[in-house]
Every structure is written in structure tokens, then in C-alpha cells.
Design an enzyme around this catalytic site. Structure first.
Site, mmCIF file in Angstrom:
data_model
loop_
_atom_site.group_PDB
_atom_site.id
_atom_site.type_symbol
_atom_site.label_atom_id
_atom_site.label_comp_id
_atom_site.label_asym_id
_atom_site.label_seq_id
_atom_site.Cartn_x
_atom_site.Cartn_y
_atom_site.Cartn_z
ATOM 1 N N HIS A 95 -14.341 -2.822 -0.631
ATOM 2 C CA HIS A 95 -12.902 -3.073 -0.643
ATOM 3 C C HIS A 95 -12.294 -2.601 0.678
ATOM 4 O O HIS A 95 -12.687 -1.574 1.226
ATOM 5 C CB HIS A 95 -12.240 -2.330 -1.802
ATOM 6 C CG HIS A 95 -10.754 -2.246 -1.670
ATOM 7 N ND1 HIS A 95 -9.943 -3.353 -1.833
ATOM 8 C CD2 HIS A 95 -9.936 -1.221 -1.350
ATOM 9 C CE1 HIS A 95 -8.688 -2.986 -1.616
ATOM 10 N NE2 HIS A 95 -8.657 -1.704 -1.321
ATOM 11 N N HIS A 107 1.853 -1.580 -3.208
ATOM 12 C CA HIS A 107 2.648 -0.507 -2.603
ATOM 13 C C HIS A 107 4.085 -0.527 -3.080
ATOM 14 O O HIS A 107 4.882 0.322 -2.710
ATOM 15 C CB HIS A 107 2.619 -0.611 -1.078
ATOM 16 C CG HIS A 107 1.238 -0.431 -0.537
ATOM 17 N ND1 HIS A 107 0.452 -1.502 -0.206
ATOM 18 C CD2 HIS A 107 0.501 0.660 -0.322
ATOM 19 C CE1 HIS A 107 -0.714 -1.044 0.212
ATOM 20 N NE2 HIS A 107 -0.712 0.259 0.150
HETATM 21 N N1 GLN Z 1 -11.043 2.560 -5.238
HETATM 22 C C1 GLN Z 1 -9.902 3.103 -4.593
HETATM 23 C C2 GLN Z 1 -8.703 3.012 -5.518
HETATM 24 O O1 GLN Z 1 -8.636 2.082 -6.279
HETATM 25 C C3 GLN Z 1 -9.593 2.368 -3.313
HETATM 26 C C4 GLN Z 1 -8.384 2.910 -2.646
HETATM 27 C C5 GLN Z 1 -8.099 2.332 -1.268
HETATM 28 O O2 GLN Z 1 -8.497 1.285 -0.921
HETATM 29 N N2 GLN Z 1 -7.370 3.006 -0.461
HETATM 30 O O3 GLN Z 1 -7.806 3.829 -5.456
HETATM 31 ZN ZN ZN Z 2 -7.166 -0.439 -0.792
#
Ligand code: GLN
Ligand code: ZN
Length: 768
Positions: free
Chosen positions: A655, A708
Site C-alpha cells: 500500500h 483524511h
Molecule cells: N495499514 C496501515 C493503516 O491502515 C497503512 C497506513 C498508511 O498507509 N499510512 O493504517
Molecule cells: Zn496510506
């Protein structure tokens, strides 16, 4: 010689501003109370800089959310969609301000926030200014003058700090086609001149104009903009002295340009780019003073006085001490506030602490260095140097740092350790047979709302007020609820929710050797969000399993696959304060081996999908293109090393978020994760442009809504984004997920948003 500072952390040493902002947003305190809290932090900061003996103290480095957002308001750059807020409700600050930062949803009004992105290669995020073709500017928000006056009333020798006009334009984005934002410079300059002259009338002698973009590769029009802007100020604002601040890297081929501008003083970053000093000294014109950024504003190690003094002495010899200023390398915004608040030996052992220095201590270092470089320092001053030398020595020879078995393991890494057993197309078939997922599978990124109860359970366990058994039961309960909610929502691939994690890096660091922590070492990440980066001081290894217990529990509750959730080596590196005694790449490989051990562990426990998050991979990119290839090579290598031991039938996810990935898409592909989920929705899937010319080989989930902001996206909105994605990425490769983890959201927003997301995926599936 004089000392100055470029900026001080504004969150407050105990995060007072964060608390005040969040209370204000929650309706718990009034605007007057928020403003009062801000004022307290500001004035305390000034006072302690003054007491440390700093000659020129920054003002207007304070912000309730972000200094770039403040600049937009100062310049009256309010995007048209926010105008109803100004007009109808006669709301300026704070409604408008926080609406631009966080979005606004009330009644029929639904306004999206400004886009947020990384501030250069830091973990700070700024709100991206938006530019329109027929844009006008005006000196609208005059806080910069008010704060200067406020400081003067406190008898502070103040130097206002403003983001310079060229960097302001370069850091923004055009929101209409057919023009270049640099062309707005002509309209912008008179407003800047108005600001500078207002400051001068209020009594300012110096103003610091930050132009960090001078440390980037610049095209000719941008260079021309610098000439035009600063010559304009030279003519229109000659009564105020400009300190032109550059930081985060070397000036490089922009050095002659910087030296040609009619400014009083040039600040250079000698922590990031010590080797530029010779060129700077050779090229700086006689009339210009030079500010030496010798104290690292971005890391927490004690300054090496002998090294800094040799730079200072060299500069003094070349240009004379009247023209030399001493300073931190950049704003101390990126440093934690005060090392003296670290009093818990179990968290930060004294043996490591003695090597460190936070913002407040860095002020002392700046002052010490100026004293030490005086022509005849007294005995007491000389002792500072002796003590500092002893600290540096103790670090080099410490057994805390060196672990021979880790070093041997890194030396033995082979190419085959970086390869999955089979190519992606083969892996995909094996994984499909096991996982049996629908077209457009839905998932989330990992964390679920970190409610008060969740945080309390962790805090109590940490304090020892609840037993391990009670803690485990509490976390299991949160996990159970999260699994139930996800099943009800209808997601295809579930997560355990990360309730046991305070932070995605700290959680892992706490379980690995070579890491230390702080109690109060907070650094602002964006708005009220702060992070407390671990300190990597020694060789890294993983003594025992870090995550399996929680994932196994979550998987035992459902027949749907639950992702194992790890943080990747580059992100752990990037979001920690790292050793400055070995290359970053060496530390990254050590961490990668530790994560590799964890991947093996999860697999052995029967976990079918393992996500290794690398949200920070892009921010590690050197600011100048010339350094990219080398960085990407070791960063991709570290990621691959961490996951490649996974069997072909294990699905590896990664991710990424917060920044633009288009220019590194081939390296992202080279990471060879089976699935990547990636932030895109705040920029309306601009990421997808990368797929016009590049056929991304593996599966991908471009984020379909912005996490966000508290705003709940509609089904249609998500469907539209997915449809847009499907024009470039075949549906068979596409996943459906939010932009990022949901820890900062509340459950209501989360459930509604995810339901809409699942519905959008279902609508598209049945439309196929
Ligand atoms: N796995 C983390 C979460 O879901 C990823 C957070 C991120 O990408 N900053 O919080
Ligand atoms: Zn993230």
C-alpha cells in the site's frame, strides 16, 4: 557572527496545539480558547529561543494547521468552491481556514479540502495551493504582521518567516488548463511587496523568505522567476533585508542563480549537503552574508562540534565573521521539541539519549558553536568541545550499536533472495484458486477507527494498570467487532483492524533490536496529526514474532480471508530517525531481513494474504533526479527482500499513499507485489495518467475515497471514479478500496463510506 533560527515546532512540547485544535473541531472549546492556546505555544517558543541566546527569532513559523495553507490565506488565494463560505455565512477564519484544510460538509454544502502532499522529502504534509488562470491575489490575512507585532511586544528580536513567491507557485497546482502557474508571478509580486513593506513599517529589519525549491532541479522559467522576483523586491522593498533560506539539499547548479539575487543573506543547508560549502564560499558576492545551517534540523543526533567548527572556521576565514550566521539546517519543525522531557530509562535508555538532541537542545548547539568559533573562547566554552568529543567517541565504539550476526546476514544476501518462486501471472492463478474472490474485490487498507476505548486499553496496558490477559481480551473484542462490521458491510478481504498498534512504525520498532523510543518526541505530520518516530541507533533484528497472534485470532472469526498486516522496510526507515553512521540503504536491508522473518511466520500460521505497507517509498526519493536511480534500486531491493520468501500462492499486497507516483511507476511495478492499493482520490485519480503509456502488470486498487476528511462519498461518486479507472486498467486487475487506513475516522463515517464503496463495486459487477 550572529545566530538565528529558521522555525520552531508549533505543536507545543506536550502537543498542546493538537489537543486544542481537536477540541475545537469537536465543539468542546470556543474559537477564543483555541486562539489562546495558539498564542501560549507561540510565546513560549519565542521565550525559550530567546533564553537559549538565539539572536534572531522566527515569527509566523506558527500555524494552526499548515504554513502553506496560511500563505494561501495571506495571499487571498481561496479557490472558488470555498467562496460560498466567505460570502453567505460571512465566515472567514476559522471556518474557511479549516474547511480548506479538512473539507466542509453541512446542510447542502459539500466542499472538498485542498489536496495534501509531502513537503519535499520530509514526513510533513502541506496543503497544495490551487491556481486558476485569471487568478488575483491580495494581502488578505495579515497575521504575519500581527505576529511580528506580538513578538515585539514581548521584546523578541523577531524575524518574520514567509514562504517565498517562487516556491509558493512551484509547490501549487494549476486547476485549469492553458496556462502555467509561473505566469502568475507578475500578479503575485506586488502583493508580496506589500507584505514585506508592511512588515518593514511595523519595524522588521529582516525577513526570511523560504525558497526550498532552490534545492530542486529547476527549468529555465523557474530560474527566470527567481531573478524577476528578487530583483523586484530589490527595487520595491529595499528597506527590508531579505534572508533567502534554502534547505533540504545542495544548491548545485542553482548556486550561481542564488548568488546573483539582491538579497542580504543566503542560508545554505550544510547538514544535508556539507560538500557545497567550498563552492558557496567561492561564489558568494562580497555584499552578501552567509547563514551556515550546520545543526541538522531533521535528525536527532548530537551535533559533531569539531566537524561543524571546521566548516564555520573555513567560512569565517573566507568571508570574515561579520558576514557569518549560524543556524539549524532547516526549520526545527521536523525535530521533536525537548529531549529533557525524556526521563524514562526503559523507553529511551540514557546510553542512547546522551547521543541525541531535540529542537530545544539544537538551539543550544547553535549558540555553543557560535561561542566556540569566537577567536579566543574561554575555558568553560572549550569544555563544551571536550564534552562533545567524548560523546561522539562513545557512540563510535559502543557495543550497543554493532551486532555481528546481523552484519553477516546482510553480507550473505543473494539475488535469489529477491525473487518470488513464480512470475505474477502464474501466482495470480494459484491465488485465485485459493481465495475465490469476485471481480472488483473490495478491501480496506488495514486500520479501523482508533476510538477512545481502543487508545485507553493500550495506554492502560502500557502503564501496567491492566493485566496482559485483560489487554488481550480487550483487543480481541475490538477485533471481533471489526470483523463483524466488515462482514455486515460485505467486504471481500478483511483486516484485523490494527487495534494493538499505536503507530504502524513504532509498533514494529518496539519489537526489534536496535530501536529506541521517546515519550514526547512528537513531530507534526499534518494538521493536528503528530508522529513519534522511533530512533534507530543500532543494527536491527527481530527476536520473536510480532503480529501473528492477532491475525490468527481475527482469521479464526471468519471464513473470509484476513490480511496479515506489516510495515515495509523503507517505510520503517523513512519514518524513523535513522543512524547517521552508516548509509540508509544498509539500515534498510537489516530491517528487510527482520520483516522477511515475520512474513515467514505469518505464512506458517496459515495466513493467505500478507500486506506489506510502503506508504513512504516515494518520499525517500532524493530531491534531485540524479539520485533517483540509486535510491530506487536499493528501496525496491529492500521491499523484495522482505516479501520474496512468500510462497507463490500467498498473495502479497502493498500500500502507498500521500504522494504522486506517476514518475516512479516502473519501480513500483518492479516491487512485484501481487496487489497494490494506492492513494488517488484526493487528486481525482490523477495517478491513472501513468497507465496511459505504462501497462501496470499486477493488480491494483486505486483509492476511491479520501480518508483524511470526515466526508462520506456517495455511491455514484465512487462508481464514477471506478469507471474512470476501468478505462485504463482492465476490470480483472482492479481492486476497490479507500485511499488509506481508517484509524483517524469515526465508526459512523467509516461504515457509511465503506457501505457506499461496496455498493459501487456491486453495481459495476452486475453491470458487466
Ligand atoms: N495499514 C496501515 C493503516 O491502515 C497503512 C497506513 C498508511 O498507509 N499510512 O493504517
Ligand atoms: Zn496510506
Amino acid at each position: 557572527m550572529r545566530t538565528h533560527n529558521l522555525g520552531y515546532p508549533r505543536i507545543g512540547s506536550r502537543r498542546e496545539l493538537k489537543v486544542a485544535c481537536e477540541n475545537y473541531w469537536a465543539g468542546k472549546i470556543s474559537i477564543a480558547e483555541l486562539l489562546y492556546a495558539g498564542k501560549q505555544v507561540r510565546q513560549e517558543n519565542w521565550k525559550l529561543q530567546q533564553e537559549a541566546g538565539i539572536d534572531l527569532i522566527p515569527t509566523h513559523d506558527f500555524s494552526y494547521y499548515d504554513q502553506v495553507l496560511d500563505t494561501s490565506l495571506m495571499l487571498g488565494n481561496i479557490p472558488p468552491r470555498f467562496l460560498p463560505l466567505v460570502q453567505e455565512e460571512k465566515k472567514s477564519f476559522p471556518t474557511l481556514y479549516f474547511a480548506m484544510a479538512r473539507g466542509y460538509q453541512k446542510g447542502t454544502m459539500d466542499i472538498t479540502a485542498l489536496e495534501m502532499t509531502k513537503w519535499f522529502d520530509t514526513n510533513y504534509h502541506y496543503l497544495v495551493p490551487e491556481f486558476y488562470k485569471n487568478q488575483t491575489f491580495g494581502f488578505v490575512c495579515t497575521d504575519v504582521v500581527a505576529e511580528f507585532v506580538e513578538a515585539r511586544q514581548q521584546r523578541i528580536n523577531a524575524k518574520p518567516v514567509i514562504l517565498g513567491p517562487v516556491s509558493y507557485l512551484l509547490l501549487g497546482k494549476e486547476k485549469e488548463t492553458g496556462f502555467d502557474r509561473i505566469s502568475l508571478l507578475k500578479t503575485l509580486l506586488p502583493v508580496y511587496a506589500d507584505i514585506l513593506n508592511s512588515l518593514q513599517k511595523a519595524g522588521a529589519i529582516y525577513v526570511q523568505l523560504d525558497e526550498p525549491c532552490l534545492a530542486l532541479d529547476l527549468e529555465e522559467p523557474a530560474k527566470q522567476a527567481f531573478r524577476e522576483a528578487y530583483h523586484y523586491f530589490g527595487r520595491e522593498c529595499s528597506a527590508i533585508k531579505i534572508l533567502l533560506a534554502t534547505y533540504f539539499g545542495e544548491l548545485g547548479e542553482n548556486l550561481p542563480l542564488a548568488c546573483s539575487l539582491p538579497v542580504d543573506t543566503l542560508h545554505v543547508d550544510l547538514a544535508r549537503a556539507p560538500e557545497q560549502l567550498d563552492d558557496v564560499l567561492a561564489q558568494i558576492p562580497d555584499a552578501m552574508s552567509l547563514s551556515l545551517g550546520v545543526v541538522d534540523g531533521r535528525n536527532i543526533w548530537k551535533n559533531d562540534y569539531a566537524k561543524s567548527l571546521s566548516a564555520i572556521n573555513k567560512a569565517v576565514k573566507a568571508v570574515g565573521d561579520e558576514r557569518i550566521w549560524i543556524a539549524p539546517s532547516c526549520s526545527l519543525l521536523h525535530s521533536p521539541c525537548d529531549l529533557d522531557l525524556e526521563t524514562n530509562e526503559d523507553v529511551l535508555p540514557g546510553k542512547v539519549k546522551r547521543w541525541m538532541s531535540f529542537a530545544r537542545q539544537k538551539l543550544n548547539e547553535v549558540v555553543d558553536l557560535s561561542k566556540l568559533s569566537a577567536s579566543r573562547p574561554d575555558k568553560e566554552t572549550e569544555n563544551l568541545l571536550v564534552a562533545n568529543r567524548q560523546v561522539q567517541q562513545s557512540r563510535i565504539s559502543s557495543v550497543l550499536i554493532h551486532d555481528l550476526s546481523v552484519q553477516a546476514r546482510v553480507a550473505a544476501i543473494q539475488d535469489k533472495d529477491l525473487e518470488r518462486g513464480l512470475p505474477f501471472c502464474e501466482r495470480k492463478k494459484l491465488q485465485a484458486a485459493i481465495l475465490n474472490l469476485p471481480l472488483l474485490p473490495t478491501t480496506s487498507i488495514g486500520s479501523f477507527p482508533q476510538t477512545k476505548d481502543v487508545r485507553e486499553a493500550r495506554a492502560k496496558f502500557k502503564k501496567g494498570t491492566i493485566s496482559e490477559k485483560d489487554y488481550t481480551e480487550a483487543i480481541q473484542k475490538f477485533t471481533r467487532e471489526a470483523i463483524e462490521v466488515q462482514e455486515e458491510i460485505g467486504l471481500d478481504v478483511l483486516v484485523h483492524g490494527e487495534f494493538e498498534r499505536n503507530d504502524m512504525v513504532e509498533y514494529f520498532g518496539e519489537q526489534m533490536n536496535g530501536f529506541a523510543f521517546t515519550q514526547n518526541g512528537w513531530v507534526q505530520s499534518y494538521g493536528s496529526r503528530c508522529v513519534k518516530p522511533p530512533v534507530i541507533y543500532g543494527d536491527v533484528s527481530r527476536p520473536a514474532s510480532m503480529t501473528a497472534e492477532w491475525i490468527i485470532y481475527a482469521q479464526s472469526l471468519t471464513s473470509k480471508p484476513v490480511k496479515g498486516m506489516l510495515t515495509g522496510p523503507v517505510t520503517i526507515l523513512q519514518w524513523s530517525f535513522v543512524r547517521n553512521d552508516q548509509p540508509r540503504s544498509a539500515t534498510a536491508l537489516q530491517i528487510a531481513l527482520a520483516i522477511r522473518d515475520e512474513v515467514a511466520d505469518l505464512e506458517q500460521s496459515g495466513v493467505k494474504i500478507i500486506q506489506v505497507d510502503e506508504p513512504a517509498i516515494r518520499e525517500g526519493l532524493p530531491l534531485r533526479k540524479a539520485g533517483w536511480a540509486e535510491y530506487l534500486e536499493w528501496a525496491v531491493k529492500a521491499f523484495r527482500l522482505s516479501v520474496s520468501s512468500a510462497q507463490p500462492q500467498t498473495q502479497v499486497h502493498t500500500h502507498m499513499c500521500y504522494s504522486e507516483f506517476n514518475d516512479i511507476i516502473t519501480s513500483i511495478a518492479a516491487m512485484d507485489a501481487d496487489v497494490i492499493t494506492i492513494e488517488t482520490s484526493r487528486s481525482q485519480m490523477e495517478l491513472l495518467d501513468a497507465f496511459i503509456n505504462f501497462k501496470y502488470p499486477n493488480d491494483i486498487g486505486p483509492g476511491v475515497y479520501d480518508i483524511h476528511s470526515p466526508r462520506v462519498p456517495s455511491v455514484t461518486e465512487i462508481e464514477n471514479l471506478l469507471q474512470k479507472a476501468m478505462t485504463l486498467i482492465p476490470a480483472g486487475q482492479l481492486w476497490v478500496n479507500p485511499d488509506c487506513g481508517l484509524k483517524t475516522r469515526n465508526w459512523d463515517e467509516t461504515v457509511q463510506s465503506l457501505k457506499n464503496m461496496v455498493q459501487a463495486a456491486r453495481n459495476l459487477r452486475s453491470g458487466e
